[in-house]
Write an enzyme that holds these catalytic residues in place. Structure first.
Site, PDB file in Angstrom:
ATOM      1  N   GLY A 124      -8.241  34.946   2.927  1.00  0.00           N
ATOM      2  CA  GLY A 124      -8.648  33.642   3.426  1.00  0.00           C
ATOM      3  C   GLY A 124      -9.956  33.218   2.780  1.00  0.00           C
ATOM      4  CB  CYS A 125     -11.377  29.878   2.090  1.00  0.00           C
ATOM      5  SG  CYS A 125     -11.038  29.055   3.667  1.00  0.00           S
ATOM      6  CE1 TYR A 126     -15.345  28.317   6.659  1.00  0.00           C
ATOM      7  CE2 TYR A 126     -13.179  28.346   7.694  1.00  0.00           C
ATOM      8  CZ  TYR A 126     -14.325  27.660   7.345  1.00  0.00           C
ATOM      9  OH  TYR A 126     -14.463  26.343   7.675  1.00  0.00           O
ATOM     10  CB  THR A 128     -13.171  35.026   0.025  1.00  0.00           C
ATOM     11  OG1 THR A 128     -11.738  35.120   0.023  1.00  0.00           O
ATOM     12  CG2 THR A 128     -13.686  35.309  -1.380  1.00  0.00           C
TER      13      THR A 128
END
Length: 311
Positions: A124-126, A128
């Site tokens: 996921g972006c967060y 990461t």
């Protein structure tokens, strides 16, 4: 055909019309190192058509809601030899047994694990950003796994799905809003597991009125940590972990540096910073990335390269 005469790896993006799928397709088309396969729009829900395509490609990338991703994985599993290799960009399999976690910089062995895995979960972006900051410090013994950690993050609205994008672009959404206030955001499991934490962290995401870009920040009371490390020790541990990495860089900084969430937009880079005040034994870890780049499509293309041997 590739330059050495071998056929290009074949890749099918299941869900290529979404934001992440489009980003992956654009990157792969620009690089031109794989053959992209598609299902005609009118047949995209035809299970027989999808099954035939899955049986014929080297790799499938899932850019689908969780339940749909699980259905496609089950379909692939029903094929001879388990079907194609799979990279799942949904949250369905990020902490599942038998799935490699697709953050290649996690540790010295992770890229090789991705190379050999048949099933890889794109991060996921967060998480990461948060994992990139936390895991090296946990591994180095500077942050105990049971530390009470709070992760604050802000993203551009492109990560919020179709309805959020439409609301912001129509001028109908607030300039800034917190969400995930039930303390059960879907990114929490992977953040805890791959951040190396035994204690569930608090994660507070937010969205701002800008299309893309992300800042993830983690405040620390240094006098509560073993040995009372100073900010320089944290930065040194991060720098040692990411030495030689192309996509993740530790940036020396000072109190007057004000990171712009949009500065890495349209790149696949991530920058890590440590702000601190030794006199007050306080520090702030900050990750900056494009939520559509290293936080999504860029990470997927990096993993595709590892999985099909096109690094």
């Amino acid at each position: 055909m590739s330059e050495n005469g071998a056929a290009k790896p074949t890749v099918f993006i299941d869900g290529e019309a979404g934001t992440t799928g489009l980003g992956i397709r654009e990157r792969l088309e620009r690089e031109g190192r794989v053959s992209l396969m598609s299902i005609p729009h009118e047949s995209r829900k035809d299970v027989k058509v999808k099954r035939a395509l899955l049986a014929d490609v080297d790799l499938v990338v899932l850019c689908l809601p969780d339940e749909a991703a699980k259905e496609t994985v089950a379909l692939a599993d029903s094929l001879p030899n388990g079907g194609p290799r799979i990279l799942d960009a949904s949250t369905a399999h990020r902490v599942s047994a038998g799935w490699a976690y697709g953050f290649a910089e996690l540790n010295a062995d992770q890229a090789q694990e991705i190379r050999k895995a048949r099933r890889v979960a794109n991060p996921g972006c967060y998480p990461t950003g948060a994992i990139a900051l936390l895991r090296p410090l946990v591994d180095a013994g500077l942050i105990p796994p049971n530390t009470a950690i709070s992760v604050n993050a802000v993203s551009g609205y492109s990560g919020g799905g179709k309805s959020m994008i439409e609301a912001y672009e129509a001028g109908e959404a607030p300039a800034f809003q917190l969400y995930g206030l039930g303390f059960a955001h879907k990114h929490l499991p992977e953040l805890q597991v791959y951040g190396g934490l035994s204690r569930r962290p608090i994660f507070m995401p937010s969205v701002g009125n800008f299309r893309q870009g992300m800042l993830v920040s983690i405040p620390l009371h240094l006098d509560t940590l073993p040995g009372h490390p100073d900010p320089a020790a944290l930065e040194a541990a991060l720098s040692a972990h990411y030495a030689g990495q192309d996509l993740v860089k530790v940036i020396p900084t000072g109190p007057n540096d004000k990171p712009d969430a949009e500065a890495l937009n349209d790149t696949d880079l991530m920058e890590l910073r440590v702000y601190g005040n030794s006199d007050h034994s306080q520090a702030l870890l900050v990750a900056r990335l494009d939520n559509l780049g290293k936080g999504a499509s860029g990470a997927a293309v990096q993993n595709i390269g590892l999985m099909v041997g096109l690094e």
